[in-house]
Design an enzyme around this catalytic site. Sequence first.
Site, PDB file in Angstrom:
ATOM      1  N   ASP A  17       0.828  -1.193  -0.055  1.00 55.71           N
ATOM      2  CA  ASP A  17      -0.025  -0.011  -0.037  1.00 55.71           C
ATOM      3  C   ASP A  17       0.786   1.127   0.071  1.00 55.71           C
ATOM      4  O   ASP A  17       0.629   1.975  -0.771  1.00 55.71           O
ATOM      5  CB  ASP A  17      -0.995  -0.058   1.096  1.00 55.71           C
ATOM      6  CG  ASP A  17      -1.886   1.125   1.186  1.00 55.71           C
ATOM      7  OD1 ASP A  17      -2.205   1.700   0.163  1.00 55.71           O
ATOM      8  OD2 ASP A  17      -2.405   1.492   2.221  1.00 55.71           O
ATOM      9  N   HIS A  22       3.966   4.406  -3.024  1.00 55.99           N
ATOM     10  CA  HIS A  22       4.474   5.690  -2.508  1.00 55.99           C
ATOM     11  C   HIS A  22       5.987   5.945  -2.433  1.00 55.99           C
ATOM     12  O   HIS A  22       6.687   6.804  -3.156  1.00 55.99           O
ATOM     13  CB  HIS A  22       3.901   6.361  -1.491  1.00 55.99           C
ATOM     14  CG  HIS A  22       2.314   6.001  -1.790  1.00 55.99           C
ATOM     15  ND1 HIS A  22       1.660   6.779  -2.501  1.00 55.99           N
ATOM     16  CD2 HIS A  22       1.277   5.266  -1.149  1.00 55.99           C
ATOM     17  CE1 HIS A  22       0.113   6.613  -2.509  1.00 55.99           C
ATOM     18  NE2 HIS A  22       0.080   5.695  -1.565  1.00 55.99           N
ATOM     19  N   LYS A 120       1.585   1.956  10.385  1.00 55.42           N
ATOM     20  CA  LYS A 120       0.185   2.547  10.605  1.00 55.42           C
ATOM     21  C   LYS A 120       0.165   2.346  12.237  1.00 55.42           C
ATOM     22  O   LYS A 120       0.647   1.388  12.718  1.00 55.42           O
ATOM     23  CB  LYS A 120      -0.537   1.660  10.148  1.00 55.42           C
ATOM     24  CG  LYS A 120      -2.067   1.700  10.296  1.00 55.42           C
ATOM     25  CD  LYS A 120      -2.592   0.826   9.490  1.00 55.42           C
ATOM     26  CE  LYS A 120      -4.340   0.463  10.099  1.00 55.42           C
ATOM     27  NZ  LYS A 120      -5.242   0.762   9.222  1.00 55.42           N
ATOM     28  N   LYS A 126       4.124   8.364   9.945  1.00 50.61           N
ATOM     29  CA  LYS A 126       4.925   9.014   9.084  1.00 50.61           C
ATOM     30  C   LYS A 126       5.264   7.910   7.901  1.00 50.61           C
ATOM     31  O   LYS A 126       5.165   6.727   8.279  1.00 50.61           O
ATOM     32  CB  LYS A 126       6.348   9.253   9.648  1.00 50.61           C
ATOM     33  CG  LYS A 126       7.289   8.203  10.193  1.00 50.61           C
ATOM     34  CD  LYS A 126       8.587   8.541  10.596  1.00 50.61           C
ATOM     35  CE  LYS A 126       8.775   9.118  11.887  1.00 50.61           C
ATOM     36  NZ  LYS A 126      10.332   9.095  12.112  1.00 50.61           N
TER      37      LYS A 126
END
Length: 159
Positions: A17, A22, A120, A126
């Site tokens: 995820d 990212h 998480k 962060k």
Amino acid sequence: RLRAVVEYFDEFGIIRDVMQNHLLQILCLAAMEKPVTTSPDDIRDEKVKVLKAIPSLSLSSCVLGQYSGDPDSEDPDARLGYLEDPTVPEGSSCPTFAAAVLKIDNERWDGVPFILKCGKALNERKAEVRIQYKDVPGDIFNGSTVRNELVIRVQPNES
């Protein structure tokens, strides 16, 4: 809605995820050579060169974890661990924290660790990429300098 979010997260986890979608994008943008043009194809080609230069990770280069609750916390949200959330499948082994040290096998980045870290339900929210630049020969500061590091934070307070 919340159940759908938990089901998505439990299926894909923090690695697929956040880290893959990212942080690897940021790493590629930071480490790629200047593209021939700003066209999407030329940028993609340079990013692919970076990805191809990253050796496969070993388990010794990674840390995975899953958050647990703190029953003594004043914050009600912090009292439950991931597995204690009623919307999380029983016995899930989905990591909620991941850190990995990546190397890029090319002349520019030889010896420079890229540290990808995301999680998480941490004390501090962060997701970031840390690039720890190597020391150059001929230290004119006689070892009195601190590590030269670039931190690119995806969240919070993106910078």
